[in-house]
Scaffold this motif. Structure first.
Motif, PDB file in Angstrom:
ATOM      1  N   ASP A 160      55.256 -25.644  41.871  1.00 17.72           N
ATOM      2  CA  ASP A 160      55.551 -24.571  40.929  1.00 17.72           C
ATOM      3  C   ASP A 160      55.870 -25.159  39.549  1.00 17.72           C
ATOM      4  O   ASP A 160      55.932 -26.389  39.388  1.00 17.72           O
ATOM      5  CB  ASP A 160      56.713 -23.727  41.464  1.00 17.72           C
ATOM      6  N   VAL A 161      56.110 -24.263  38.597  1.00 19.67           N
ATOM      7  CA  VAL A 161      56.398 -24.726  37.220  1.00 19.67           C
ATOM      8  C   VAL A 161      57.482 -25.812  37.253  1.00 19.67           C
ATOM      9  O   VAL A 161      58.505 -25.665  37.921  1.00 19.67           O
ATOM     10  CB  VAL A 161      56.853 -23.546  36.341  1.00 19.67           C
ATOM     11  N   GLY A 162      57.245 -26.892  36.545  1.00 17.53           N
ATOM     12  CA  GLY A 162      58.187 -28.018  36.489  1.00 17.53           C
ATOM     13  C   GLY A 162      57.735 -29.187  37.345  1.00 17.53           C
ATOM     14  O   GLY A 162      58.093 -30.339  37.058  1.00 17.53           O
ATOM     15  N   ALA A 163      56.918 -28.915  38.366  1.00 15.21           N
ATOM     16  CA  ALA A 163      56.526 -29.986  39.291  1.00 15.21           C
ATOM     17  C   ALA A 163      55.611 -31.006  38.606  1.00 15.21           C
ATOM     18  O   ALA A 163      55.717 -32.220  38.842  1.00 15.21           O
ATOM     19  CB  ALA A 163      55.838 -29.399  40.523  1.00 15.21           C
ATOM     20  N   GLY A 164      54.719 -30.522  37.764  1.00 13.82           N
ATOM     21  CA  GLY A 164      53.832 -31.443  37.046  1.00 13.82           C
ATOM     22  C   GLY A 164      54.633 -32.338  36.114  1.00 13.82           C
ATOM     23  O   GLY A 164      54.396 -33.554  36.031  1.00 13.82           O
ATOM     24  N   SER A 165      55.611 -31.743  35.443  1.00 11.31           N
ATOM     25  CA  SER A 165      56.423 -32.498  34.481  1.00 11.31           C
ATOM     26  C   SER A 165      57.329 -33.511  35.178  1.00 11.31           C
ATOM     27  O   SER A 165      57.594 -34.586  34.634  1.00 11.31           O
ATOM     28  CB  SER A 165      57.271 -31.524  33.659  1.00 11.31           C
ATOM     29  N   ALA A 166      57.808 -33.154  36.380  1.00  4.89           N
ATOM     30  CA  ALA A 166      58.638 -34.104  37.138  1.00  4.89           C
ATOM     31  C   ALA A 166      57.810 -35.342  37.491  1.00  4.89           C
ATOM     32  O   ALA A 166      58.242 -36.490  37.300  1.00  4.89           O
ATOM     33  CB  ALA A 166      59.158 -33.427  38.408  1.00  4.89           C
ATOM     34  N   LEU A 167      56.591 -35.094  37.978  1.00  8.49           N
ATOM     35  CA  LEU A 167      55.715 -36.220  38.355  1.00  8.49           C
ATOM     36  C   LEU A 167      55.371 -37.060  37.135  1.00  8.49           C
ATOM     37  O   LEU A 167      55.367 -38.296  37.190  1.00  8.49           O
ATOM     38  CB  LEU A 167      54.452 -35.642  39.016  1.00  8.49           C
ATOM     39  N   LYS A 168      55.103 -36.399  36.023  1.00  7.67           N
ATOM     40  CA  LYS A 168      54.730 -37.113  34.799  1.00  7.67           C
ATOM     41  C   LYS A 168      55.860 -38.024  34.318  1.00  7.67           C
ATOM     42  O   LYS A 168      55.624 -39.146  33.863  1.00  7.67           O
ATOM     43  CB  LYS A 168      54.356 -36.085  33.722  1.00  7.67           C
ATOM     44  N   LEU A 169      57.110 -37.574  34.443  1.00  6.33           N
ATOM     45  CA  LEU A 169      58.232 -38.432  34.022  1.00  6.33           C
ATOM     46  C   LEU A 169      58.288 -39.697  34.878  1.00  6.33           C
ATOM     47  O   LEU A 169      58.603 -40.777  34.383  1.00  6.33           O
ATOM     48  CB  LEU A 169      59.567 -37.695  34.126  1.00  6.33           C
ATOM     49  N   CYS A 170      57.977 -39.543  36.181  1.00  7.97           N
ATOM     50  CA  CYS A 170      57.978 -40.728  37.066  1.00  7.97           C
ATOM     51  C   CYS A 170      56.903 -41.727  36.622  1.00  7.97           C
ATOM     52  O   CYS A 170      57.114 -42.941  36.643  1.00  7.97           O
ATOM     53  CB  CYS A 170      57.729 -40.320  38.512  1.00  7.97           C
ATOM     54  N   VAL A 171      55.752 -41.186  36.226  1.00  9.26           N
ATOM     55  CA  VAL A 171      54.648 -42.065  35.790  1.00  9.26           C
ATOM     56  C   VAL A 171      55.087 -42.859  34.552  1.00  9.26           C
ATOM     57  O   VAL A 171      54.946 -44.090  34.493  1.00  9.26           O
ATOM     58  CB  VAL A 171      53.388 -41.221  35.466  1.00  9.26           C
ATOM     59  N   ASN A 172      55.654 -42.164  33.565  1.00  8.82           N
ATOM     60  CA  ASN A 172      55.985 -42.859  32.314  1.00  8.82           C
ATOM     61  C   ASN A 172      57.233 -43.721  32.430  1.00  8.82           C
ATOM     62  O   ASN A 172      57.363 -44.723  31.734  1.00  8.82           O
ATOM     63  CB  ASN A 172      56.110 -41.852  31.172  1.00  8.82           C
ATOM     64  N   GLN A 173      58.132 -43.343  33.338  1.00  3.46           N
ATOM     65  CA  GLN A 173      59.285 -44.212  33.609  1.00  3.46           C
ATOM     66  C   GLN A 173      58.763 -45.576  34.060  1.00  3.46           C
ATOM     67  O   GLN A 173      59.232 -46.624  33.607  1.00  3.46           O
ATOM     68  CB  GLN A 173      60.171 -43.575  34.683  1.00  3.46           C
ATOM     69  N   GLY A 174      57.766 -45.565  34.942  1.00  5.43           N
ATOM     70  CA  GLY A 174      57.193 -46.815  35.443  1.00  5.43           C
ATOM     71  C   GLY A 174      56.567 -47.634  34.324  1.00  5.43           C
ATOM     72  O   GLY A 174      56.761 -48.852  34.241  1.00  5.43           O
ATOM     73  N   LEU A 175      55.849 -46.961  33.438  1.00  6.46           N
ATOM     74  CA  LEU A 175      55.194 -47.673  32.327  1.00  6.46           C
ATOM     75  C   LEU A 175      56.215 -48.326  31.399  1.00  6.46           C
ATOM     76  O   LEU A 175      56.038 -49.473  30.967  1.00  6.46           O
ATOM     77  CB  LEU A 175      54.384 -46.685  31.475  1.00  6.46           C
ATOM     78  N   GLY A 176      57.276 -47.569  31.099  1.00  8.51           N
ATOM     79  CA  GLY A 176      58.291 -48.078  30.171  1.00  8.51           C
ATOM     80  C   GLY A 176      59.018 -49.281  30.753  1.00  8.51           C
ATOM     81  O   GLY A 176      59.256 -50.284  30.062  1.00  8.51           O
ATOM     82  N   VAL A 177      59.338 -49.192  32.027  1.00  2.00           N
ATOM     83  CA  VAL A 177      60.044 -50.300  32.688  1.00  2.00           C
ATOM     84  C   VAL A 177      59.133 -51.538  32.753  1.00  2.00           C
ATOM     85  O   VAL A 177      59.572 -52.674  32.545  1.00  2.00           O
ATOM     86  CB  VAL A 177      60.512 -49.853  34.094  1.00  2.00           C
ATOM     87  N   MET A 178      57.841 -51.294  32.989  1.00  2.00           N
ATOM     88  CA  MET A 178      56.896 -52.424  33.044  1.00  2.00           C
ATOM     89  C   MET A 178      56.785 -53.126  31.699  1.00  2.00           C
ATOM     90  O   MET A 178      56.747 -54.356  31.625  1.00  2.00           O
ATOM     91  CB  MET A 178      55.507 -51.925  33.454  1.00  2.00           C
ATOM     92  N   ALA A 179      56.723 -52.340  30.617  1.00  2.00           N
ATOM     93  CA  ALA A 179      56.604 -52.942  29.283  1.00  2.00           C
ATOM     94  C   ALA A 179      57.843 -53.782  28.975  1.00  2.00           C
ATOM     95  O   ALA A 179      57.738 -54.894  28.435  1.00  2.00           O
ATOM     96  CB  ALA A 179      56.408 -51.858  28.228  1.00  2.00           C
ATOM     97  N   ALA A 180      59.017 -53.255  29.352  1.00  2.00           N
ATOM     98  CA  ALA A 180      60.256 -54.001  29.124  1.00  2.00           C
ATOM     99  C   ALA A 180      60.274 -55.275  29.983  1.00  2.00           C
ATOM    100  O   ALA A 180      60.629 -56.362  29.515  1.00  2.00           O
ATOM    101  CB  ALA A 180      61.459 -53.118  29.455  1.00  2.00           C
ATOM    102  N   GLY A 181      59.864 -55.140  31.230  1.00  2.00           N
ATOM    103  CA  GLY A 181      59.863 -56.282  32.151  1.00  2.00           C
ATOM    104  C   GLY A 181      58.918 -57.378  31.698  1.00  2.00           C
ATOM    105  O   GLY A 181      59.245 -58.569  31.764  1.00  2.00           O
ATOM    106  N   LEU A 182      57.757 -56.965  31.218  1.00  2.00           N
ATOM    107  CA  LEU A 182      56.789 -57.950  30.724  1.00  2.00           C
ATOM    108  C   LEU A 182      57.396 -58.742  29.569  1.00  2.00           C
ATOM    109  O   LEU A 182      57.283 -59.977  29.513  1.00  2.00           O
ATOM    110  CB  LEU A 182      55.512 -57.226  30.263  1.00  2.00           C
ATOM    111  N   GLY A 183      58.083 -58.036  28.666  1.00  2.00           N
ATOM    112  CA  GLY A 183      58.716 -58.712  27.536  1.00  2.00           C
ATOM    113  C   GLY A 183      59.736 -59.732  28.005  1.00  2.00           C
ATOM    114  O   GLY A 183      59.813 -60.844  27.480  1.00  2.00           O
ATOM    115  N   GLU A 184      60.500 -59.379  29.031  1.00  2.00           N
ATOM    116  CA  GLU A 184      61.520 -60.328  29.517  1.00  2.00           C
ATOM    117  C   GLU A 184      60.874 -61.498  30.247  1.00  2.00           C
ATOM    118  O   GLU A 184      61.398 -62.614  30.227  1.00  2.00           O
ATOM    119  CB  GLU A 184      62.550 -59.603  30.393  1.00  2.00           C
ATOM    120  N   SER A 185      59.731 -61.279  30.891  1.00  2.00           N
ATOM    121  CA  SER A 185      59.013 -62.409  31.500  1.00  2.00           C
ATOM    122  C   SER A 185      58.583 -63.391  30.411  1.00  2.00           C
ATOM    123  O   SER A 185      58.677 -64.611  30.583  1.00  2.00           O
ATOM    124  CB  SER A 185      57.768 -61.931  32.259  1.00  2.00           C
TER     125      SER A 185
END
Ligand SMILES: NC(=O)c1ccc[n+]([C@@H]2O[C@H](COP(=O)([O-])OP(=O)(O)OC[C@H]3O[C@@H](n4cnc5c(N)ncnc54)[C@H](OP(=O)(O)O)[C@@H]3O)[C@@H](O)[C@H]2O)c1
Length: 281
Positions: A160-185
């Motif tokens: 229902d309404v909100g479900a797409g946005s919840a999934l999308k936040l999970c996708v971008n959370q992963g991207l942001g954490v990866m970019a930060a992690g790569l920098g620390e590597s």
């Protein structure tokens, strides 16, 4: 179909172009004028006001910056015909999506959240993922447009309404954490005296491979101006993720802090600048 498209940023311009390609009648509006030139040359009408943009619309697509911009624009859609479907592809978070569905209903409009996964390349090719929250009937009505920018097997109703946005936040959370992690590597490698080129080549064959396949040229040139997904949008999405979770997302919160720190130097540039910022320390 008479389609109104609101928001001609990097993604909106490309997505609206597909509406014209498919032969629909297109009206566009952007907060700052001057972005619609190419679409107008190809047959779109450019509205000067939101009221003018939505008059007679059968579908209204929103592709704005974030929840605050949708909250500003939505009340001005009151002049749209009753029952018009609003397809909100802005990345906004689930709570905002539910709020906007209520606002839209108050205006006599229908609403689905339909954020997209993938950046300007897939937007141009029409191969985005589209993560839809809404009623089955509204989803069916949205599909003919969603298939213009989404790959056939990547457009899906997830609830229902909100479900797409919840999934999308999970996708971008992963991207942001990866970019930060790569920098620390990269920072760790530098501290340990590892050759940077050897390190990047090696990390390219690890879990960072997907990110480096896209962003290595920017990191090598230390130039993040060829933005596809801006650091500003990433900071917005990490903030949305931290705010949305009723849980301790300490790694996400640290990535958000990093993104915020990088904004001072890299606002408007690609979010890959997060990795460079973290690498510099
Ligand atoms: N870029 C990507 O790779 C990507 C991928 C997936 C999802 N997304 C999401 O898709 C959305 C659009 O991304 P984008 O890259 O196209 O962003 P963008 O290039 O930064 O464009 C943002 C758009 O929002 C408009 N806007 C901002 N504040 C507004 C306000 N208060 N009222 C009305 N309009 C306002 C801007 O208008 P002005 O021209 O007047 O500033 C512009 O049209 C965002 O939610 C983003 O998170 C982006």
């Amino acid at each position: 179909m008479r389609v109104t498209f609101l928001g001609l940023g990097r993604m909106g311009l490309l997505m609206a172009g597909h509406v014209l390609d498919a032969g629909h009648e297109l009206t566009v509006w952007n907060r700052s004028p001057g972005k619609a030139g190419e679409l107008v040359r190809r047959g779109a009408a450019e509205a000067r006001t939101l009221d003018e943009a939505v008059r007679g619309a059968e579908r209204i697509v929103l592709m704005l910056f974030g929840p605050d911009s949708v909250r500003e624009v939505l009340p001005a859609l009151s002049g749209a015909p009753a029952g018009t479907l609003v397809i909100d592809s802005t990345t906004i978070g689930p709570e905002a999506a539910r709020e906007f569905a209520v606002t839209a209903a108050g205006l006599g409009l229908r609403y689905v959240d339909a954020p997209v996964a993938g950046s300007t390349g897939p937007a141009a090719d029409g191969t985005l993922g589209v993560l839809v929250g809404g009623s089955p009937a509204d989803y069916d009505d949205a599909l003919p447009l969603l298939h213009l920018w989404g790959a056939p097997d990547r457009v899906r109703r997830v609830g229902d309404v909100g479900a797409g946005s919840a999934l999308k936040l999970c996708v971008n959370q992963g991207l942001g954490v990866m970019a930060a992690g790569l920098g620390e590597s990269l920072r760790l490698g530098s501290a340990l005296g590892v050759d940077r080129t050897v390190l990047l080549d090696t990390l390219g064959a690890t879990a960072y491979g997907w990110l480096l396949a896209q962003k290595r040229p920017m990191l090598d040139a230390d130039d993040f101006s060829a933005t596809t997904f801006s650091l500003d949008l990433m900071a917005k999405d990490l903030q949305l993720a931290v705010d949305a979770a009723d849980a301790d997302l300490s790694v996400t919160a640290a990535s958000l802090e990093l993104a915020r720190g990088a904004l001072a130097e890299h606002s408007g540039e690609d979010y890959a600048a997060m990795a460079a910022h973290a690498a510099r320390g």
